[in-house]
Design an enzyme around this catalytic site. Structure first.
Site, short mmCIF file in Angstrom:
data_model
loop_
_atom_site.label_atom_id
_atom_site.label_comp_id
_atom_site.label_asym_id
_atom_site.label_seq_id
_atom_site.Cartn_x
_atom_site.Cartn_y
_atom_site.Cartn_z
N CYS A 139 -9.27 -5.82 18.04
CA CYS A 139 -8.24 -6.37 18.90
C CYS A 139 -8.28 -7.88 18.81
O CYS A 139 -9.30 -8.72 18.69
CB CYS A 139 -8.33 -6.07 20.48
SG CYS A 139 -9.72 -6.64 21.18
N GLU A 186 -8.32 3.78 18.49
CA GLU A 186 -9.69 3.72 19.45
C GLU A 186 -9.80 2.20 19.73
O GLU A 186 -9.75 1.39 18.55
CB GLU A 186 -10.55 4.37 18.93
CG GLU A 186 -12.08 4.42 19.85
CD GLU A 186 -13.00 3.17 19.38
OE1 GLU A 186 -13.79 2.97 20.29
OE2 GLU A 186 -12.60 2.80 18.34
N ARG A 230 -19.86 4.56 28.07
CA ARG A 230 -19.22 4.16 26.73
C ARG A 230 -17.79 4.38 27.23
O ARG A 230 -17.48 5.51 26.44
CB ARG A 230 -19.81 4.46 25.44
CG ARG A 230 -19.25 3.69 24.17
CD ARG A 230 -19.90 4.43 22.98
NE ARG A 230 -19.46 3.32 21.97
CZ ARG A 230 -20.13 2.50 21.64
NH1 ARG A 230 -21.42 2.04 22.21
NH2 ARG A 230 -19.97 1.56 20.60
N ARG A 232 -13.99 3.77 26.25
CA ARG A 232 -13.09 3.27 25.19
C ARG A 232 -11.65 3.81 25.53
O ARG A 232 -11.36 4.65 26.00
CB ARG A 232 -13.36 4.05 23.69
CG ARG A 232 -14.70 3.30 23.30
CD ARG A 232 -14.53 1.99 23.14
NE ARG A 232 -15.90 1.18 22.43
CZ ARG A 232 -16.76 0.77 23.22
NH1 ARG A 232 -16.75 0.60 24.45
NH2 ARG A 232 -17.91 0.06 22.56
#
Length: 415
Positions: A139, A186, A230, A232
């Protein structure tokens, strides 16, 4: 999708505990704990159990084609291959990640597959036709002005201008050119708040308004698939209207604990020819001493944690135990391992080995680690949890196959 516990029960009708333990590289006692319900059979073992049972996944091999952008070491690819996908194009710029990828996907060096480094200069029209675009793109903030200002200046607006200079632009231009049936992107959970929400807003506007795809997003925590928290964000898009729903995800009710991924010191740790004794001393049944923290580093981490605790901060190391779970494995793990330190009786704690990191991310022991420990830590810290990708692929596949039999409703946007 049959979950791992169901598949285990089916496998036990054909195999003894000892046979299953040998096939899955675990101890007899571990299989017994799964059977009794003391612990859940790890979701990441479902593909191996299906193979033992001779079961086919929801689609046959090659039922759809996909491309793998910002591929890393191939974690997303592994999930989509499980459900019938065939990779026809890969892009990964990091030379160390490329080495790991090509070691584990040697078919990519054949004529039927294209592997490129940097995707930015690669012409979109030269990307092979595909049904799904996959990408774990980094990103970046977008530097954009309002559309009205651009109009007044006679400049283009839309994704060509709004995303130019970012890696997401390459995702958009390939989708625009090739019009795949679907895509799956993702990213880190914080993508939604990145650059005060502007980054995510531009991404969604590009995918929905500019490119005309039906888009679904969801934050998924891998804790029910592997023993780590985790989170995402997953962005799924379809070229045509669908009845896709995140409610179709089958999330295991209880995830595995760390002992399922840690090296076994009871004489049952499998010997892997490709690892040898690099991570584990099989003669002495112990993790190699180099992974135990030095006295100096352990003293520093304790002092650092005490300092921040006194100041009311939450910073510090994360000490884990076999029956617990861990924090998120990060790409900086190679520096000191502080976020996941394994407690050792009578010894200073140790880092996870790269093999344990692979297991923590859902990679089975056939996955080879041809790079240095430092590079391996970076690669697994940047990777995806492969069982999560497999489950996403499972619920996407029926919609993709349906769209593949329909003509594209929207032509590529003109410049």
């Amino acid at each position: 999708m049959d979950n791992a516990n169901t598949l285990l029960a089916q496998a036990r009708a054909r195999y003894t505990q000892r046979q299953l333990a040998e096939q899955l590289n675990v101890s007899d006692r571990t299989v017994a704990r799964w059977e009794s319900g003391e612990t859940a059979c790890p979701t990441m073992l479902a593909p191996a159990l299906k193979e033992l049972l001779g079961l086919r996944t929801s689609a046959g091999a090659g039922d759809f084609k996909f491309i793998d952008l910002f591929a890393g070491i191939g974690g997303i690819r592994k999930g989509f291959e499980t459900h019938g996908g065939r990779c026809v194009f890969t892009s990964e710029w990091n030379k160390y990640a490329e080495k790991t990828y090509l070691t584990n996907f040697p078919d990519d060096q054949e004529d039927s597959h294209t592997f490129v480094g940097d995707i930015q200069p690669f012409p979109a029209e030269e990307v092979p036709d595909h049904d799904i675009l996959l990408g774990g793109f980094p990103c970046q903030p977008f530097s954009i002005a309002g559309v009205s200002k651009k109009n007044s200046l006679g400049r283009l607006h839309g994704f060509e201008d709004a995303t130019q200079g970012t890696l997401f632009f390459d995702v958009a231009r390939i989708i625009n050119e090739k019009r795949p049936a679907a895509f799956m992107l993702e990213n880190v959970k914080n993508l939604r708040s990145h650059d005060k929400g502007r980054t995510f807003a531009v991404i969604m506007e590009t995918l929905q308004e500019e490119l005309g795809y039906e888009v679904h997003t969801k934050v998924i925590d891998a804790i029910n698939f592997t023993p780590q928290h985790r989170e995402r964000i997953i962005i799924v898009g379809f070229r045509e209207p669908t009845d896709f729903s995140w409610d179709d995800l089958e999330i295991p009710p209880a995830g595995p604990k760390l002992h399922t991924i840690l090296h076994k010191t009871d004489g049952t740790e499998p010997f892997l020819e490709w690892d040898g004794d690099r991570f584990f001393d099989h003669e002495n049944d112990e993790v190699q001493p180099k992974f135990t923290l030095t006295p100096k580093l352990w003293a520093y981490l304790q002092a650092y944690a005490a300092k921040h605790k006194a100041a009311g901060n939450g910073f510090g190391f994360g000490l884990v135990h076999p029956m617990g779970t861990s924090r998120t494995l990060s790409a900086r793990y190679y520096k000191d391992g502080s976020e996941i330190l394994v407690a050792q009786d009578g010894l200073r704690p140790r880092r996870l080995t790269p093999r344990e990191c692979a297991r923590l991310m859902g990679y089975d022991d056939t996955f080879r680690i041809p790079v240095s420990d430092t590079q391996a830590y970076k690669q697994f810290g940047n990777s995806v949890v492969t069982p999560v990708m497999s489950e996403i692929a499972r619920i996407m596949t029926p919609h993709v196959l349906k769209i593949m039999n329909q003509p594209a409703a929207v032509e590529p946007l003109s410049a």
